[in-house]
Design a protein around this motif. Sequence first.
Motif, PDB file in Angstrom:
ATOM      1  N   LYS A   1       0.851  -1.196   0.000  1.00 28.72           N
ATOM      2  CA  LYS A   1       0.000   0.000   0.000  1.00 28.72           C
ATOM      3  C   LYS A   1       0.886   1.245   0.000  1.00 28.72           C
ATOM      4  CE  LYS A   1      -3.728   2.288   2.560  1.00 28.72           C
ATOM      5  NZ  LYS A   1      -3.077   3.620   2.583  1.00 28.72           N
ATOM      6  N   ASP A   2       0.715   2.077  -1.026  1.00 33.02           N
ATOM      7  CA  ASP A   2       1.515   3.301  -1.155  1.00 33.02           C
ATOM      8  C   ASP A   2       3.009   3.026  -0.984  1.00 33.02           C
ATOM      9  OD1 ASP A   2      -0.805   4.839  -1.538  1.00 33.02           O
ATOM     10  OD2 ASP A   2      -1.091   5.096   0.619  1.00 33.02           O
ATOM     11  N   GLY A   3       3.457   1.930  -1.539  1.00 31.02           N
ATOM     12  CA  GLY A   3       4.871   1.596  -1.503  1.00 31.02           C
ATOM     13  C   GLY A   3       5.341   0.873  -0.267  1.00 31.02           C
ATOM     14  N   GLU A   4       4.451   0.684   0.710  1.00 26.47           N
ATOM     15  CA  GLU A   4       4.832   0.021   1.956  1.00 26.47           C
ATOM     16  C   GLU A   4       4.210  -1.367   2.042  1.00 26.47           C
ATOM     17  OE1 GLU A   4       6.901   1.183   4.187  1.00 26.47           O
ATOM     18  OE2 GLU A   4       7.179   3.165   3.288  1.00 26.47           O
ATOM     19  N   LEU A   5       5.010  -2.335   2.449  1.00 21.85           N
ATOM     20  CA  LEU A   5       4.520  -3.695   2.627  1.00 21.85           C
ATOM     21  C   LEU A   5       3.673  -3.780   3.891  1.00 21.85           C
ATOM     22  CD1 LEU A   5       4.778  -6.666   1.552  1.00 21.85           C
ATOM     23  CD2 LEU A   5       6.648  -6.930   3.183  1.00 21.85           C
ATOM     24  N   LEU A   6       2.479  -4.372   3.784  1.00 25.43           N
ATOM     25  CA  LEU A   6       1.626  -4.579   4.951  1.00 25.43           C
ATOM     26  C   LEU A   6       1.909  -5.957   5.532  1.00 25.43           C
ATOM     27  CD1 LEU A   6      -1.816  -3.144   3.728  1.00 25.43           C
ATOM     28  CD2 LEU A   6       0.103  -1.963   4.825  1.00 25.43           C
ATOM     29  N   LEU A   7       2.161  -6.022   6.836  1.00 18.82           N
ATOM     30  CA  LEU A   7       2.557  -7.280   7.476  1.00 18.82           C
ATOM     31  C   LEU A   7       1.534  -7.808   8.471  1.00 18.82           C
ATOM     32  CD1 LEU A   7       6.325  -6.473   8.137  1.00 18.82           C
ATOM     33  CD2 LEU A   7       5.378  -7.983   6.380  1.00 18.82           C
ATOM     34  N   GLY A   8       0.718  -6.940   9.051  1.00 19.99           N
ATOM     35  CA  GLY A   8      -0.198  -7.389  10.091  1.00 19.99           C
ATOM     36  C   GLY A   8       0.472  -7.403  11.451  1.00 19.99           C
ATOM     37  N   ALA A   9      -0.309  -7.682  12.484  1.00 20.54           N
ATOM     38  CA  ALA A   9       0.203  -7.626  13.855  1.00 20.54           C
ATOM     39  C   ALA A   9       1.275  -8.671  14.127  1.00 20.54           C
ATOM     40  CB  ALA A   9      -0.951  -7.803  14.838  1.00 20.54           C
ATOM     41  N   HIS A  10       1.210  -9.809  13.453  1.00 21.92           N
ATOM     42  CA  HIS A  10       2.160 -10.897  13.713  1.00 21.92           C
ATOM     43  C   HIS A  10       2.915 -11.320  12.455  1.00 21.92           C
ATOM     44  CE1 HIS A  10      -1.181 -11.232  16.672  1.00 21.92           C
ATOM     45  NE2 HIS A  10      -0.171 -11.300  17.506  1.00 21.92           N
ATOM     46  N   GLY A  11       2.890 -10.467  11.438  1.00 25.66           N
ATOM     47  CA  GLY A  11       3.606 -10.784  10.209  1.00 25.66           C
ATOM     48  C   GLY A  11       2.903 -11.754   9.305  1.00 25.66           C
ATOM     49  N   ALA A  12       1.648 -12.106   9.605  1.00 32.85           N
ATOM     50  CA  ALA A  12       0.953 -13.155   8.863  1.00 32.85           C
ATOM     51  C   ALA A  12      -0.135 -12.618   7.936  1.00 32.85           C
ATOM     52  CB  ALA A  12       0.330 -14.154   9.848  1.00 32.85           C
ATOM     53  N   LEU A  13      -0.152 -11.294   7.707  1.00 31.00           N
ATOM     54  CA  LEU A  13      -1.147 -10.761   6.786  1.00 31.00           C
ATOM     55  C   LEU A  13      -0.971 -11.392   5.407  1.00 31.00           C
ATOM     56  CD1 LEU A  13      -2.386  -7.155   6.495  1.00 31.00           C
ATOM     57  CD2 LEU A  13      -1.650  -8.320   4.421  1.00 31.00           C
ATOM     58  N   GLY A  14      -2.064 -11.848   4.823  1.00 36.26           N
ATOM     59  CA  GLY A  14      -2.011 -12.444   3.494  1.00 36.26           C
ATOM     60  C   GLY A  14      -1.926 -13.959   3.477  1.00 36.26           C
ATOM     61  N   GLU A  15      -1.901 -14.588   4.653  1.00 37.68           N
ATOM     62  CA  GLU A  15      -1.823 -16.051   4.682  1.00 37.68           C
ATOM     63  C   GLU A  15      -3.215 -16.662   4.469  1.00 37.68           C
ATOM     64  OE1 GLU A  15       0.835 -18.183   4.989  1.00 37.68           O
ATOM     65  OE2 GLU A  15       2.081 -16.398   4.729  1.00 37.68           O
ATOM     66  N   ILE A  16      -3.847 -16.286   3.358  1.00 35.77           N
ATOM     67  CA  ILE A  16      -5.206 -16.766   3.103  1.00 35.77           C
ATOM     68  C   ILE A  16      -5.222 -18.234   2.692  1.00 35.77           C
ATOM     69  CG2 ILE A  16      -6.026 -14.473   2.450  1.00 35.77           C
ATOM     70  CD1 ILE A  16      -5.986 -15.482  -0.458  1.00 35.77           C
ATOM     71  N   GLY A  17      -4.070 -18.770   2.331  1.00 32.14           N
ATOM     72  CA  GLY A  17      -4.015 -20.189   1.995  1.00 32.14           C
ATOM     73  C   GLY A  17      -4.421 -21.084   3.146  1.00 32.14           C
ATOM     74  N   LEU A  18      -4.335 -20.552   4.389  1.00 34.31           N
ATOM     75  CA  LEU A  18      -4.692 -21.340   5.575  1.00 34.31           C
ATOM     76  C   LEU A  18      -6.187 -21.348   5.844  1.00 34.31           C
ATOM     77  CD1 LEU A  18      -1.890 -20.017   7.970  1.00 34.31           C
ATOM     78  CD2 LEU A  18      -1.833 -22.090   6.568  1.00 34.31           C
ATOM     79  N   VAL A  19      -6.943 -20.513   5.121  1.00 32.50           N
ATOM     80  CA  VAL A  19      -8.391 -20.400   5.356  1.00 32.50           C
ATOM     81  C   VAL A  19      -9.100 -21.629   4.812  1.00 32.50           C
ATOM     82  CG1 VAL A  19     -10.463 -19.062   4.835  1.00 32.50           C
ATOM     83  CG2 VAL A  19      -8.284 -17.893   5.279  1.00 32.50           C
ATOM     84  N   PRO A  20      -9.955 -22.302   5.621  1.00 30.26           N
ATOM     85  CA  PRO A  20     -10.655 -23.485   5.129  1.00 30.26           C
ATOM     86  C   PRO A  20     -11.797 -23.108   4.190  1.00 30.26           C
ATOM     87  CG  PRO A  20     -11.305 -23.015   7.382  1.00 30.26           C
ATOM     88  CD  PRO A  20     -10.203 -22.059   7.054  1.00 30.26           C
ATOM     89  N   LEU A  21     -12.017 -23.951   3.199  1.00 28.75           N
ATOM     90  CA  LEU A  21     -13.144 -23.803   2.286  1.00 28.75           C
ATOM     91  C   LEU A  21     -14.328 -24.617   2.795  1.00 28.75           C
ATOM     92  CD1 LEU A  21     -11.213 -24.205  -1.068  1.00 28.75           C
ATOM     93  CD2 LEU A  21     -12.375 -22.131  -0.315  1.00 28.75           C
ATOM     94  N   PRO A  22     -15.552 -24.260   2.405  1.00 28.57           N
ATOM     95  CA  PRO A  22     -16.707 -25.086   2.790  1.00 28.57           C
ATOM     96  C   PRO A  22     -16.525 -26.516   2.309  1.00 28.57           C
ATOM     97  CG  PRO A  22     -17.408 -22.995   1.852  1.00 28.57           C
ATOM     98  CD  PRO A  22     -15.938 -23.081   1.615  1.00 28.57           C
ATOM     99  N   ALA A  23     -16.781 -27.470   3.206  1.00 21.13           N
ATOM    100  CA  ALA A  23     -16.582 -28.891   2.867  1.00 21.13           C
ATOM    101  C   ALA A  23     -17.698 -29.383   1.948  1.00 21.13           C
ATOM    102  CB  ALA A  23     -16.549 -29.724   4.143  1.00 21.13           C
ATOM    103  N   ARG A  24     -17.306 -30.247   1.009  1.00 12.27           N
ATOM    104  CA  ARG A  24     -18.303 -30.903   0.161  1.00 12.27           C
ATOM    105  C   ARG A  24     -18.921 -32.056   0.939  1.00 12.27           C
ATOM    106  NH1 ARG A  24     -13.724 -30.461  -3.246  1.00 12.27           N
ATOM    107  NH2 ARG A  24     -13.930 -28.817  -4.825  1.00 12.27           N
TER     108      ARG A  24
END
Length: 406
Positions: free
Chosen positions: A240-263
């Motif tokens: 954002k505006d040239g600055e990397l966003l990290l989050g409170a614990h450096g884990a901003l953007g770790e959306i790969g860990l988000v579970p999807l609705p189960a089939r």
Amino acid sequence: MSPHQPTSRPAAGAPGVPWNRQRLRSNNEWLLLELLRTGGGSSRAQLARDTGLSKPTVSAALAELERAGLVREAGLLSPERGRTAVLYEVDPTAGHVLGVDIGRARLRVAVADLAGTVVARRDVANRGRSADAVAGAVVAAAREATAEAGLTASDTVHAVIGTPGVWDEERRGVRYASNLPGWGRPGLFDRIGEGLGTAVTVANDANLAALGEYALGAGRGSRMFAYLLVGTGLGVGVVKDGELLLGAHGALGEIGLVPLPARPGEPAATIEQEAAADAVVRAARDLGLTGRGGKRLTAKQVFERARAGEGAAVRAVEREAERLAYAVAVLSAVLDPDLVVLGGGIGSSADLLLEPLEQALHKLAPMRPALAPSLLGEEAVLLGAVSTALETARPEVFERRTAGLR
């Protein structure tokens, strides 16, 4: 600070920095050095005009920088009128940095000078079966590249290592690097640093790719963009505006860990499990695609066969686009970026993915950022690592080389 901006250092008069003539001279020298770095070769008269410093002050500062090996003469400027002027430029050989990209499939190492020019590199398959073996391979590749550049470990000012996962400073290890077994063991990167013989910074690979893409690629000029790294894993870096966003614990953007609705009848899976390279292969197999010549089917082969128009491969790619659309929808709802850049091994097939991804995204979410392929390709993490290492190295080289002249 983003890699494209001039590196800053404490100014005379700043809190904790005493004002004195030596500090003032140092600040003048740094100002001229950064102006030469960002603006290219220049004469003493032009530098005086650009900075507002007097010509004697500029001449004295340039003399000190030349003595320190930080600037050098770059030729002569012969105007139609007036006297011939000496041009000065930054000496990029005053220091070097290492950039490292550690992936499950490949290890990439680059040695660059202070101008960011890569002078040697290694790109090898990651055949390590343990964390120690991978660490050893990284050190070996870095030493080979350093030797090829005609340098020693002491010539390297700083190294930045890009890796899956999130760096934990207290543990001295990474978290969430499931694609590299044992990679989160505390102390592993300290061992790598000892092997490299230089100070090391560890950073998330998607974050470094985002910085590289912002400085050199598709993210230039964007107010807020997300880099979606899709390969053996899935990660996101946000600038954002040239600055990397990290989050409170450096884990901003770790959306790969988000579970999807189960089939129905199936266990829940994460976005990474459903959208990374292995998922592409599973989808292709479910659709009847098999490897050729007795070889194992790979995601790269699936995309190649989709380009050739093979029906099952095309449908597998469309499924991948639908899964990625879910990830982009999550990003759009939470961060509202103006641009999402698709990168990584899977992202390199943006020519096949972007159209069905955009169509799927229109069905999922009202927020629709612009979508674009990475311009740096699989070099994004490595170039981001080099750029980030330079942010630390440039002021450090300045302090080291000028300290002996005071």
